[in-house]
Design a protein around this motif. Structure first.
Motif, mmCIF file in Angstrom:
data_model
loop_
_atom_site.group_PDB
_atom_site.id
_atom_site.type_symbol
_atom_site.label_atom_id
_atom_site.label_comp_id
_atom_site.label_asym_id
_atom_site.label_seq_id
_atom_site.Cartn_x
_atom_site.Cartn_y
_atom_site.Cartn_z
ATOM 1 N N GLN A 214 -4.168 -13.029 -17.485
ATOM 2 C CA GLN A 214 -5.460 -13.028 -16.787
ATOM 3 C C GLN A 214 -5.349 -13.594 -15.374
ATOM 4 N N ILE A 215 -4.177 -13.462 -14.774
ATOM 5 C CA ILE A 215 -3.960 -13.948 -13.415
ATOM 6 C C ILE A 215 -4.303 -12.838 -12.429
ATOM 7 N N GLU A 216 -5.176 -13.165 -11.487
ATOM 8 C CA GLU A 216 -5.574 -12.196 -10.484
ATOM 9 C C GLU A 216 -4.733 -12.362 -9.221
ATOM 10 N N PRO A 217 -4.585 -11.309 -8.419
ATOM 11 C CA PRO A 217 -3.734 -11.388 -7.224
ATOM 12 C C PRO A 217 -4.298 -12.336 -6.181
ATOM 13 N N THR A 218 -3.408 -12.921 -5.405
ATOM 14 C CA THR A 218 -3.815 -13.839 -4.336
ATOM 15 C C THR A 218 -3.325 -13.393 -2.967
ATOM 16 N N VAL A 219 -2.467 -12.383 -2.920
ATOM 17 C CA VAL A 219 -1.905 -11.916 -1.657
ATOM 18 C C VAL A 219 -2.268 -10.454 -1.436
ATOM 19 N N PHE A 220 -2.793 -10.168 -0.252
ATOM 20 C CA PHE A 220 -3.190 -8.811 0.118
ATOM 21 C C PHE A 220 -2.587 -8.514 1.493
ATOM 22 N N SER A 221 -1.850 -7.426 1.604
ATOM 23 C CA SER A 221 -1.151 -7.152 2.857
ATOM 24 C C SER A 221 -1.413 -5.735 3.336
ATOM 25 N N ARG A 222 -1.251 -5.571 4.635
ATOM 26 C CA ARG A 222 -1.341 -4.244 5.251
ATOM 27 C C ARG A 222 -0.640 -4.306 6.602
ATOM 28 N N LYS A 223 -0.344 -3.149 7.145
ATOM 29 C CA LYS A 223 0.316 -3.080 8.439
ATOM 30 C C LYS A 223 -0.710 -2.727 9.505
ATOM 31 N N ILE A 224 -0.715 -3.481 10.586
ATOM 32 C CA ILE A 224 -1.592 -3.224 11.726
ATOM 33 C C ILE A 224 -0.680 -3.016 12.928
ATOM 34 N N GLY A 225 -0.435 -1.769 13.264
ATOM 35 C CA GLY A 225 0.545 -1.477 14.308
ATOM 36 C C GLY A 225 1.912 -1.946 13.867
ATOM 37 N N LYS A 226 2.544 -2.803 14.658
ATOM 38 C CA LYS A 226 3.849 -3.347 14.324
ATOM 39 C C LYS A 226 3.740 -4.751 13.738
ATOM 40 N N THR A 227 2.543 -5.095 13.290
ATOM 41 C CA THR A 227 2.286 -6.426 12.731
ATOM 42 C C THR A 227 2.006 -6.326 11.236
ATOM 43 N N VAL A 247 6.527 -8.710 1.607
ATOM 44 C CA VAL A 247 7.523 -8.610 2.683
ATOM 45 C C VAL A 247 8.575 -7.561 2.340
ATOM 46 N N ASP A 248 8.982 -7.547 1.078
ATOM 47 C CA ASP A 248 9.975 -6.569 0.637
ATOM 48 C C ASP A 248 9.439 -5.141 0.770
ATOM 49 N N HIS A 249 8.191 -4.920 0.369
ATOM 50 C CA HIS A 249 7.598 -3.584 0.474
ATOM 51 C C HIS A 249 7.499 -3.137 1.930
ATOM 52 N N ALA A 250 7.266 -4.095 2.821
ATOM 53 C CA ALA A 250 7.150 -3.764 4.243
ATOM 54 C C ALA A 250 8.501 -3.520 4.896
ATOM 55 N N SER A 251 9.570 -3.875 4.201
ATOM 56 C CA SER A 251 10.906 -3.775 4.810
ATOM 57 C C SER A 251 11.321 -2.341 5.102
ATOM 58 N N THR A 252 10.682 -1.372 4.457
ATOM 59 C CA THR A 252 11.022 0.035 4.705
ATOM 60 C C THR A 252 10.277 0.602 5.910
ATOM 61 N N THR A 253 9.368 -0.188 6.477
ATOM 62 C CA THR A 253 8.620 0.253 7.662
ATOM 63 C C THR A 253 9.360 -0.188 8.910
ATOM 64 N N PRO A 254 9.851 0.746 9.708
ATOM 65 C CA PRO A 254 10.601 0.369 10.908
ATOM 66 C C PRO A 254 9.684 -0.203 11.991
ATOM 67 N N GLY A 255 10.240 -1.082 12.809
ATOM 68 C CA GLY A 255 9.522 -1.547 13.989
ATOM 69 C C GLY A 255 8.642 -2.756 13.812
ATOM 70 N N LEU A 256 8.426 -3.230 12.584
ATOM 71 C CA LEU A 256 7.581 -4.410 12.416
ATOM 72 C C LEU A 256 8.236 -5.615 13.103
ATOM 73 N N ASN A 257 7.457 -6.321 13.926
ATOM 74 C CA ASN A 257 8.055 -7.410 14.704
ATOM 75 C C ASN A 257 7.237 -8.699 14.711
ATOM 76 N N SER A 258 6.117 -8.725 14.015
ATOM 77 C CA SER A 258 5.260 -9.909 14.035
ATOM 78 C C SER A 258 4.465 -9.985 12.739
ATOM 79 N N MET A 259 3.881 -11.154 12.503
ATOM 80 C CA MET A 259 3.159 -11.368 11.241
ATOM 81 C C MET A 259 1.917 -12.212 11.472
ATOM 82 N N ILE A 260 0.876 -11.896 10.720
ATOM 83 C CA ILE A 260 -0.318 -12.731 10.651
ATOM 84 C C ILE A 260 -0.441 -13.250 9.223
ATOM 85 N N LEU A 261 -0.548 -14.567 9.076
ATOM 86 C CA LEU A 261 -0.853 -15.187 7.787
ATOM 87 C C LEU A 261 -2.305 -15.638 7.857
ATOM 88 N N ASP A 262 -3.159 -15.010 7.106
ATOM 89 C CA ASP A 262 -4.581 -15.328 7.115
ATOM 90 C C ASP A 262 -4.890 -16.225 5.925
#
Length: 430
Positions: A214-227, A247-262
């Motif tokens: 019954q554990i619900e997710p706590t992390v939600f991610s998406r790509k915004i441009g190269k971020t 982070v692993d799922h995003a590793s197949t997206t080329p060009g990502l160079n920055s991150m926002i932790l909200d």
């Protein structure tokens, strides 16, 4: 997909709604028992006395524990009491006298519990410490683990528990069409509810965690441009692995160079999350943060191996608000202190206390056991001032008129600047 790093499982230090919490030390006292050995209720109160003296964050010299117990006893009984001496022995004798005039064991039990509750409530900061029954501690730990028994995502969608992802999606389509036809606030709220349920129950990882615990997710991610934008709604035992997977799922997206932790609205959670999380960026045995307990500083170091997939993120921004609290505040302070990233938003809530549970072994009720929830330590900001009552100040204050200009001057990645401009003052993205 690249192989995710070996993840340390950490469930020892927990937290709930601004609490850092762990279960620790069994009671023992080297003091020779006298009065309390003859009256179990006096023994209960004096065990609580000893636990506070040993484990409360402030040094005993900074507060008068004997006087606190005397005043609390007076408040509970409405009677006047005096201490023969401001010592542990004097306090025990005072309670022996109070209990001797009680007419039943139920009255004695209530007097013992109520007095300790008043004492713990008045420990600074007020209301953070307390007395927990077994049931209350279980509920607290479920909350810490992001388990809410009252939530039923399957019921929200009108499907049987364990329904397949296909059944979930089909039920969502039917219900969402009905709700979209209505403009009422209730329909809008229900639509948000089933949209969330569908998102959780159609994700293989999230569905598995929910079905099993019954554990619900706590992390939600998406790509915004190269971020890469990562929203952490709270911190639970699964958050670390969720982040690593994002982070692993995003590793197949080329060009990502920055991150926002909200971390806006993040009520915190597991305190050892910080040393593991920082380790992903810095590697093991690096400085993470400090704890302060009874006049002494304890340096906490990282324990997790460095996650090489994070190397590509040259600039990191953390978005905070006035409801960012506890562990999320420590993360913000650590990133600032170590120049790992810059914070954007407003000052955090200022809930910088570390609560621990300490079992009371003296039994005054055959049907339940009790423990003390005590503020055991306090956490520090990047300037070594306590987080408690102050919060963590952002590098860039979004209430300033020129906040966008300051973002442009502080960050050099165009994608990150644009992503912050569009997200820093909007609602967190799920």
């Amino acid at each position: 997909m690249k192989k995710i790093i070996s993840i340390i499982v950490f469930v020892g230090i927990l937290a709930s709604g601004g609490y850092y919490l762990n279960s620790t030390n069994k009671y023992f006292s080297s003091k020779v028992k006298t009065v309390e050995s003859e009256d179990v209720y006096v023994g209960f109160v004096m065990e609580a006395y000893d636990l506070i003296e040993k484990n409360y964050w402030a040094e005993p010299a900074q507060y008068n524990l004997d006087e606190m117990f005397r005043l609390s006893l007076e408040k509970v009984t409405g009677k006047t009491f005096s201490l023969a001496s401001s010592t542990r022995t004097g306090t025990a004798e005072m309670f022996a006298l109070a209990f001797s005039s009680s007419s039943s064991t139920d009255i004695k039990k209530k007097l013992a519990l109520d007095t300790v509750m008043v004492v713990t409530y008045n420990l600074q900061p007020n209301g953070r410490s307390g007395v927990l029954s077994q049931t209350e501690e279980k509920n607290l730990r479920q909350n810490v683990s992001n388990i809410n028994p009252s939530n039923d995502l399957y019921k929200d969608l009108g499907v049987a528990k364990g329904a397949s992802a296909e059944e979930v999606a089909k039920a969502f389509e039917t219900k969402s069409q009905q709700l979209k036809a209505s403009t009422s606030p209730e329909a809008k709220a229900q639509l948000e509810k089933i949209t969330y349920a569908k998102k959780v129950l159609t994700s293989p990882d999230n569905k598995s965690a929910y079905d099993s615990n019954q554990i619900e997710p706590t992390v939600f991610s998406r790509k915004i441009g190269k971020t890469l934008y990562v929203y952490m709604s709270k911190i639970s035992p699964t958050t670390f692995l969720e982040f690593a997977k994002a982070v692993d799922h995003a590793s197949t997206t080329p060009g990502l160079n920055s991150m926002i932790l909200d971390v806006r609205g993040n009520v915190g959670g597991s305190l050892d999350f910080v040393q593991n999380f920082v380790g992903l960026f810095k590697g093991p045995n690096q400085y993470a943060f400090d704890l302060f307990h009874q006049g002494k500083y304890e340096t906490i170091r990282t324990t997790q191996q460095k996650f090489s997939l994070l190397d590509r993120f040259g600039e990191i921004a953390i978005i905070t608000d006035n409801m960012t609290q506890s562990t999320a505040e420590v993360i913000s302070a650590t990133f600032k202190r170590l120049n790992m990233g810059k914070t954007v938003g407003v000052a955090t809530r200022g809930w910088g206390t570390v609560e621990n549970t300490f079992p009371i072994t003296t039994v005054i009720d055959e049907n339940t056991k009790y423990s003390l929830l005590l503020v055991n330590s306090i956490t520090l900001r990047d300037d070594n001032q306590p987080i408690e009552g102050r919060g963590v100040d952002p590098n860039i204050l979004t209430t300033d008129k020129d906040w966008k200009t300051k973002i442009k001057n502080n960050f050099h990645t165009d994608s990150l600047v644009n992503a912050l401009n569009s997200t820093a003052k909007s609602l967190p993205l799920k």
